[in-house]
Design a protein around this motif. Structure first.
Motif, short mmCIF file in Angstrom:
data_model
loop_
_atom_site.label_atom_id
_atom_site.label_comp_id
_atom_site.label_asym_id
_atom_site.label_seq_id
_atom_site.Cartn_x
_atom_site.Cartn_y
_atom_site.Cartn_z
N LEU A 88 0.71 -0.92 -8.16
CA LEU A 88 0.03 -1.72 -7.15
C LEU A 88 -0.89 -2.74 -7.81
N GLU A 89 -1.62 -2.30 -8.82
CA GLU A 89 -2.52 -3.23 -9.51
C GLU A 89 -1.74 -4.37 -10.16
N GLN A 90 -0.60 -4.06 -10.76
CA GLN A 90 0.22 -5.10 -11.37
C GLN A 90 0.70 -6.11 -10.34
N ALA A 91 1.06 -5.61 -9.16
CA ALA A 91 1.52 -6.51 -8.09
C ALA A 91 0.38 -7.40 -7.60
N LEU A 92 -0.80 -6.83 -7.46
CA LEU A 92 -1.95 -7.61 -6.99
C LEU A 92 -2.43 -8.59 -8.06
N ASP A 93 -2.17 -8.26 -9.32
CA ASP A 93 -2.61 -9.11 -10.42
C ASP A 93 -1.75 -10.36 -10.56
N LYS A 94 -0.59 -10.34 -9.91
CA LYS A 94 0.29 -11.51 -9.89
C LYS A 94 0.42 -11.95 -8.44
N PRO A 95 -0.60 -12.60 -7.93
CA PRO A 95 -0.65 -12.88 -6.48
C PRO A 95 0.55 -13.68 -6.00
N LYS A 96 1.09 -13.25 -4.88
CA LYS A 96 2.21 -13.94 -4.25
C LYS A 96 1.72 -14.59 -2.97
N GLU A 97 2.36 -15.67 -2.63
CA GLU A 97 2.03 -16.37 -1.39
C GLU A 97 2.21 -15.42 -0.21
N ARG A 98 1.21 -15.36 0.64
CA ARG A 98 1.21 -14.56 1.86
C ARG A 98 1.01 -13.06 1.62
N LEU A 99 0.67 -12.66 0.39
CA LEU A 99 0.20 -11.29 0.14
C LEU A 99 -1.31 -11.30 0.40
N LEU A 100 -1.71 -10.81 1.58
CA LEU A 100 -3.06 -11.07 2.06
C LEU A 100 -3.92 -9.82 2.24
N ALA A 101 -3.40 -8.64 1.91
CA ALA A 101 -4.18 -7.42 2.13
C ALA A 101 -3.63 -6.27 1.29
N VAL A 102 -4.40 -5.20 1.23
CA VAL A 102 -3.95 -3.93 0.66
C VAL A 102 -3.75 -2.96 1.81
N GLY A 103 -2.54 -2.45 1.95
CA GLY A 103 -2.29 -1.54 3.05
C GLY A 103 -0.81 -1.34 3.30
N GLU A 104 -0.47 -0.37 3.96
CA GLU A 104 -1.27 0.47 4.82
C GLU A 104 -1.71 1.69 4.03
N GLY B 170 0.81 -1.21 0.00
CA GLY B 170 0.00 0.00 0.00
C GLY B 170 0.85 1.25 0.00
N LEU B 171 0.18 2.39 -0.13
CA LEU B 171 0.81 3.71 -0.14
C LEU B 171 0.30 4.50 1.06
N HIS B 172 1.14 4.63 2.07
CA HIS B 172 0.80 5.23 3.36
C HIS B 172 0.84 6.77 3.25
N PRO B 173 -0.14 7.47 3.83
CA PRO B 173 -0.15 8.93 3.72
C PRO B 173 1.06 9.63 4.33
N TYR C 155 -9.87 -7.01 -5.95
CA TYR C 155 -9.12 -8.25 -5.73
C TYR C 155 -9.60 -9.00 -4.49
N ARG C 156 -10.67 -8.52 -3.91
CA ARG C 156 -11.29 -9.18 -2.75
C ARG C 156 -10.28 -9.41 -1.63
N LEU C 157 -9.56 -8.34 -1.34
CA LEU C 157 -8.59 -8.36 -0.25
C LEU C 157 -9.02 -7.36 0.82
N PRO C 158 -8.76 -7.67 2.09
CA PRO C 158 -9.07 -6.69 3.14
C PRO C 158 -8.14 -5.49 3.04
N GLN D 112 -6.97 2.90 -3.99
CA GLN D 112 -6.49 1.69 -3.31
C GLN D 112 -7.66 0.90 -2.71
N LEU D 113 -8.65 1.61 -2.20
CA LEU D 113 -9.85 0.92 -1.73
C LEU D 113 -10.52 0.16 -2.87
N LYS D 114 -10.57 0.78 -4.03
CA LYS D 114 -11.18 0.12 -5.19
C LYS D 114 -10.42 -1.13 -5.59
#
Length: 265
Positions: free
Chosen positions: A80-96, A63-66, A123-126, A116-118
């Motif tokens: 960020l979208e490219q990273a989420l589009d290639k899921p890695k083991e133990r990448l379990l959320a978007v944040g911070e 994520g991109l922290h303020p 990607y159905r991630l918390p 980032q919320l979108k």
């Protein structure tokens, strides 16, 4: 021994470069088996992912922290979208991710937060959400754009504010704040919300617990947060620990192991 999950700690930060393995060993001694380590800037993501590969007990988010707004641009949403589009083991959320009234460029903060919320929803991630003097502006954005689950990191607010997020399916991150008796409003809220909405966190190396002001925080201090939470909730430590562990695993869809739930490393 209790199974504990630090749902928010920055173990990749330089503050731990000299003794990271000892810090993890200290944590293990109090029952900590898993750690969620959120990303804060695009330039930091590669180092975070390298460290995750070294430690089996780590999970991570990107994520991109303020706080690092001067390093961010809207172009990094594509990264960020490219990273989420290639899921890695133990990448379990978007944040911070989130909003911070003490940081500059509130308009860019808002745009990045919404995008980032979108992505978290897509990607159905918390979402792991930072807030500072922004709870009231954060809630409608989470409700409109966010995923169905997430955590309000370092929750500090009233019962009414807490329930707005709980009603959206979000957990509340409980950390060092509750160890200070002066944090009356937050302590009362944490004592009253459904226990199913709570998870433990330390925000290490930041947010020291009472009695350790001015010192680097570390995950092992989560034991002190748990002790205070036991008092506030009037539950047995064993029962509360089990519930918090299950809440954390549910939050991140992090399936507990068949045995003790501990992961080495």
């Amino acid at each position: 021994m209790s199974r504990l999950y630090d749902t928010h700690c920055h173990l990749d930060f330089q503050a731990f470069d000299d003794d990271r393995e000892q810090v993890l060993e200290n944590a293990k001694e109090v029952g900590l088996g898993r750690f969620m380590v959120p990303g804060v800037s695009a330039e930091q993501w590669p180092r975070l992912q390298q460290l995750v590969e070294q430690f089996a007990s780590w999970r991570f988010a990107l994520g991109l922290h303020p706080w690092f707004i001067e390093k961010h641009s809207l172009n990094q949403i594509d990264e960020l979208e490219q990273a989420l589009d290639k899921p890695k083991e133990r990448l379990l959320a978007v944040g911070e991710i989130g909003l911070d009234a003490t940081c500059e460029n509130s308009e860019l903060q808002r745009k990045l937060f919404i995008e980032q919320l979108k992505l978290a929803r897509q990607y159905r991630l918390p979402a792991i959400i930072h807030h500072r003097k922004t709870l009231e502006t954060t809630h409608p954005l989470v409700k409109q754009h966010g995923p169905d689950s997430g955590v309000i990191h370092a929750f500090s607010g009233s019962y009414e504010q807490a329930m707005k997020f709980v009603d959206c399916g979000y957990k509340l991150g409980v950390g060092g704040v509750i160890t200070y008796t002066r944090a009356k409003k937050t302590r009362e809220a944490i004592a009253k919300v459904p226990v199913s909405a709570l998870v433990l966190e330390t925000d290490s190396p930041d947010m020291p617990v009472c009695g350790y002001q001015g010192q680097r925080n570390e995950p092992a201090r989560i034991a002190k947060v748990l002790d205070v939470l036991v008092e506030l909730r009037d539950m047995s430590k064993e029962s509360l620990s089990d519930t918090l562990w299950q809440n954390s695993c549910e939050l991140f869809s992090d399936v507990p192991s068949a045995s003790s739930g501990h992961v080495s490393g």
